[in-house]
Design a protein around this motif. Structure first.
Motif, PDB file in Angstrom:
ATOM      1  N   ARG A  52      -0.188 -16.433   2.204  1.00  0.00           N
ATOM      2  CA  ARG A  52       0.654 -15.670   3.131  1.00  0.00           C
ATOM      3  C   ARG A  52       1.825 -16.508   3.656  1.00  0.00           C
ATOM      4  O   ARG A  52       1.670 -17.686   3.941  1.00  0.00           O
ATOM      5  N   SER A  53       2.976 -15.872   3.801  1.00  0.00           N
ATOM      6  CA  SER A  53       4.163 -16.577   4.280  1.00  0.00           C
ATOM      7  C   SER A  53       4.139 -16.791   5.790  1.00  0.00           C
ATOM      8  O   SER A  53       4.778 -17.715   6.282  1.00  0.00           O
ATOM      9  N   ASP A  54       3.399 -15.973   6.528  1.00  0.00           N
ATOM     10  CA  ASP A  54       3.419 -16.095   7.989  1.00  0.00           C
ATOM     11  C   ASP A  54       2.529 -17.214   8.517  1.00  0.00           C
ATOM     12  O   ASP A  54       2.802 -17.786   9.565  1.00  0.00           O
ATOM     13  N   ASN A  55       1.442 -17.542   7.780  1.00  0.00           N
ATOM     14  CA  ASN A  55       0.527 -18.558   8.294  1.00  0.00           C
ATOM     15  C   ASN A  55       0.013 -19.534   7.236  1.00  0.00           C
ATOM     16  O   ASN A  55      -0.796 -20.404   7.547  1.00  0.00           O
ATOM     17  N   GLY A  56       0.436 -19.377   5.973  1.00  0.00           N
ATOM     18  CA  GLY A  56       0.042 -20.288   4.908  1.00  0.00           C
ATOM     19  C   GLY A  56      -1.390 -20.135   4.419  1.00  0.00           C
ATOM     20  O   GLY A  56      -1.857 -20.925   3.615  1.00  0.00           O
ATOM     21  N   VAL A  57      -2.084 -19.111   4.870  1.00  0.00           N
ATOM     22  CA  VAL A  57      -3.491 -18.901   4.520  1.00  0.00           C
ATOM     23  C   VAL A  57      -3.606 -18.194   3.175  1.00  0.00           C
ATOM     24  O   VAL A  57      -2.847 -17.268   2.877  1.00  0.00           O
ATOM     25  N   TRP A  58      -4.565 -18.641   2.353  1.00  0.00           N
ATOM     26  CA  TRP A  58      -4.893 -17.919   1.132  1.00  0.00           C
ATOM     27  C   TRP A  58      -5.676 -16.669   1.518  1.00  0.00           C
ATOM     28  O   TRP A  58      -6.512 -16.714   2.414  1.00  0.00           O
ATOM     29  N   SER A  59      -5.410 -15.570   0.803  1.00  0.00           N
ATOM     30  CA  SER A  59      -5.991 -14.284   1.171  1.00  0.00           C
ATOM     31  C   SER A  59      -6.047 -13.368  -0.043  1.00  0.00           C
ATOM     32  O   SER A  59      -5.206 -13.472  -0.939  1.00  0.00           O
ATOM     33  N   PRO A  60      -7.013 -12.442  -0.061  1.00  0.00           N
ATOM     34  CA  PRO A  60      -6.875 -11.360  -1.038  1.00  0.00           C
ATOM     35  C   PRO A  60      -5.665 -10.519  -0.644  1.00  0.00           C
ATOM     36  O   PRO A  60      -5.120 -10.677   0.458  1.00  0.00           O
ATOM     37  N   VAL A  61      -5.234  -9.641  -1.500  1.00  0.00           N
ATOM     38  CA  VAL A  61      -4.102  -8.757  -1.205  1.00  0.00           C
ATOM     39  C   VAL A  61      -4.522  -7.778  -0.102  1.00  0.00           C
ATOM     40  O   VAL A  61      -5.568  -7.131  -0.216  1.00  0.00           O
ATOM     41  N   THR A  62      -3.712  -7.689   0.947  1.00  0.00           N
ATOM     42  CA  THR A  62      -4.014  -6.784   2.056  1.00  0.00           C
ATOM     43  C   THR A  62      -2.765  -6.008   2.445  1.00  0.00           C
ATOM     44  O   THR A  62      -1.649  -6.424   2.143  1.00  0.00           O
ATOM     45  N   GLY A  63      -2.962  -4.902   3.128  1.00  0.00           N
ATOM     46  CA  GLY A  63      -1.817  -4.138   3.614  1.00  0.00           C
ATOM     47  C   GLY A  63      -2.249  -2.967   4.461  1.00  0.00           C
ATOM     48  O   GLY A  63      -3.428  -2.600   4.517  1.00  0.00           O
ATOM     49  N   ILE A  64      -1.278  -2.387   5.119  1.00  0.00           N
ATOM     50  CA  ILE A  64      -1.496  -1.205   5.955  1.00  0.00           C
ATOM     51  C   ILE A  64      -1.333   0.038   5.092  1.00  0.00           C
ATOM     52  O   ILE A  64      -0.402   0.133   4.291  1.00  0.00           O
ATOM     53  N   VAL A  65      -2.248   0.974   5.281  1.00  0.00           N
ATOM     54  CA  VAL A  65      -2.201   2.240   4.555  1.00  0.00           C
ATOM     55  C   VAL A  65      -1.127   3.122   5.196  1.00  0.00           C
ATOM     56  O   VAL A  65      -1.105   3.293   6.420  1.00  0.00           O
ATOM     57  N   ASP A  66      -0.220   3.649   4.378  1.00  0.00           N
ATOM     58  CA  ASP A  66       0.833   4.538   4.882  1.00  0.00           C
ATOM     59  C   ASP A  66       0.253   5.891   5.269  1.00  0.00           C
ATOM     60  O   ASP A  66      -0.780   6.309   4.722  1.00  0.00           O
ATOM     61  N   PRO A  67       0.899   6.620   6.185  1.00  0.00           N
ATOM     62  CA  PRO A  67       0.411   7.949   6.554  1.00  0.00           C
ATOM     63  C   PRO A  67       0.280   8.845   5.323  1.00  0.00           C
ATOM     64  O   PRO A  67       1.181   8.904   4.482  1.00  0.00           O
ATOM     65  N   GLY A  68      -0.874   9.487   5.187  1.00  0.00           N
ATOM     66  CA  GLY A  68      -1.112  10.394   4.069  1.00  0.00           C
ATOM     67  C   GLY A  68      -1.506   9.713   2.776  1.00  0.00           C
ATOM     68  O   GLY A  68      -1.831  10.376   1.795  1.00  0.00           O
ATOM     69  N   GLU A  69      -1.490   8.379   2.750  1.00  0.00           N
ATOM     70  CA  GLU A  69      -1.822   7.630   1.537  1.00  0.00           C
ATOM     71  C   GLU A  69      -3.327   7.368   1.484  1.00  0.00           C
ATOM     72  O   GLU A  69      -3.952   7.031   2.492  1.00  0.00           O
ATOM     73  N   HIS A  70      -3.908   7.504   0.318  1.00  0.00           N
ATOM     74  CA  HIS A  70      -5.317   7.165   0.149  1.00  0.00           C
ATOM     75  C   HIS A  70      -5.449   5.639   0.197  1.00  0.00           C
ATOM     76  O   HIS A  70      -4.614   4.926  -0.386  1.00  0.00           O
ATOM     77  N   PRO A  71      -6.459   5.094   0.863  1.00  0.00           N
ATOM     78  CA  PRO A  71      -6.608   3.636   0.933  1.00  0.00           C
ATOM     79  C   PRO A  71      -6.710   2.959  -0.433  1.00  0.00           C
ATOM     80  O   PRO A  71      -6.218   1.842  -0.603  1.00  0.00           O
ATOM     81  N   ALA A  72      -7.329   3.612  -1.421  1.00  0.00           N
ATOM     82  CA  ALA A  72      -7.404   3.016  -2.762  1.00  0.00           C
ATOM     83  C   ALA A  72      -6.014   2.955  -3.399  1.00  0.00           C
ATOM     84  O   ALA A  72      -5.682   1.991  -4.090  1.00  0.00           O
ATOM     85  N   THR A  73      -5.211   3.969  -3.162  1.00  0.00           N
ATOM     86  CA  THR A  73      -3.828   3.969  -3.658  1.00  0.00           C
ATOM     87  C   THR A  73      -3.036   2.844  -2.996  1.00  0.00           C
ATOM     88  O   THR A  73      -2.221   2.180  -3.646  1.00  0.00           O
TER      89      THR A  73
END
Length: 182
Positions: A52-73
């Motif tokens: 991650r660019s904000d804290n340098g931590v290794w992470s799996p891919v993460t993100g916020i689900v957009d309105p109406g978007e399926h979490p798997a999508t």
């Protein structure tokens, strides 16, 4: 880290002091381990992580689900945006609720996080946006150091148990079936 437009619009109306309840999606991307010449290794798997660019931590891919978007999508979209790879969602492996968070911006939020085990389909892993500074494949038995809440997401996806883990206050709920609790 870029803030999704819908979150910015909500913040403009309610301010940062009011907590938002948001859905988060985590893609734990797995592929068979490869030998040096690109030939599949005899055994094992690798996990794709982003730094991650904000804290340098290794992470799996993460993100916020957009309105109406399926979490798997969202998991598929975030994998392409952040790591330049196409994935196939295999299944949901964990559902949890984060503690209340105060971001560096002062925004308050809490997340319902859905963790998906994903298979790598195609694409050469590379940094895809400004949310990451590095992307790399790691053998599942040689992962870099990362915070427990992220490491546990990877661990549950790699374990590949048949049931989805349900966390309440960081503690797995017992699985109750015909034979009782497991």
């Amino acid at each position: 880290m870029p803030i999704p437009e819908f979150v910015s619009e909500l913040r403009a109306k309610i301010g940062p002091e009011h907590p938002l309840w948001l859905a988060g999606s985590t893609a734990v991307i797995i592929r068979p381990a490869t030998a040096p010449a690109g030939v599949p290794a005899a055994s094992g798997e690798e996990v794709l992580l982003v730094r991650r660019s904000d804290n340098g931590v290794w992470s799996p891919v993460t993100g916020i689900v957009d309105p109406g978007e399926h979490p798997a999508t969202a998991a598929v979209r975030e994998s392409l945006e952040e790591a330049m790879v196409e994935v196939r969602v295999e299944r949901l492996v964990r559902l949890s609720v984060s503690p209340k968070i105060v971001h560096a911006t002062g925004d308050r939020a809490q997340y319902c996080d859905l963790v998906f085990r994903c298979s790598w389909v195609s694409g050469e892993a590379a940094v895809g946006d400004d949310e990451s500074v590095d992307v790399a494949w790691f053998p599942v038995d040689a992962l870099p150091e990362m915070p427990e809440h992220l490491a546990s997401r990877v661990a549950v996806a790699v374990a590949d148990r048949p049931e989805c883990e349900l966390l309440v206050d960081g503690v797995p709920l017992p699985i109750v079936g015909p034979g009782g609790a497991r």
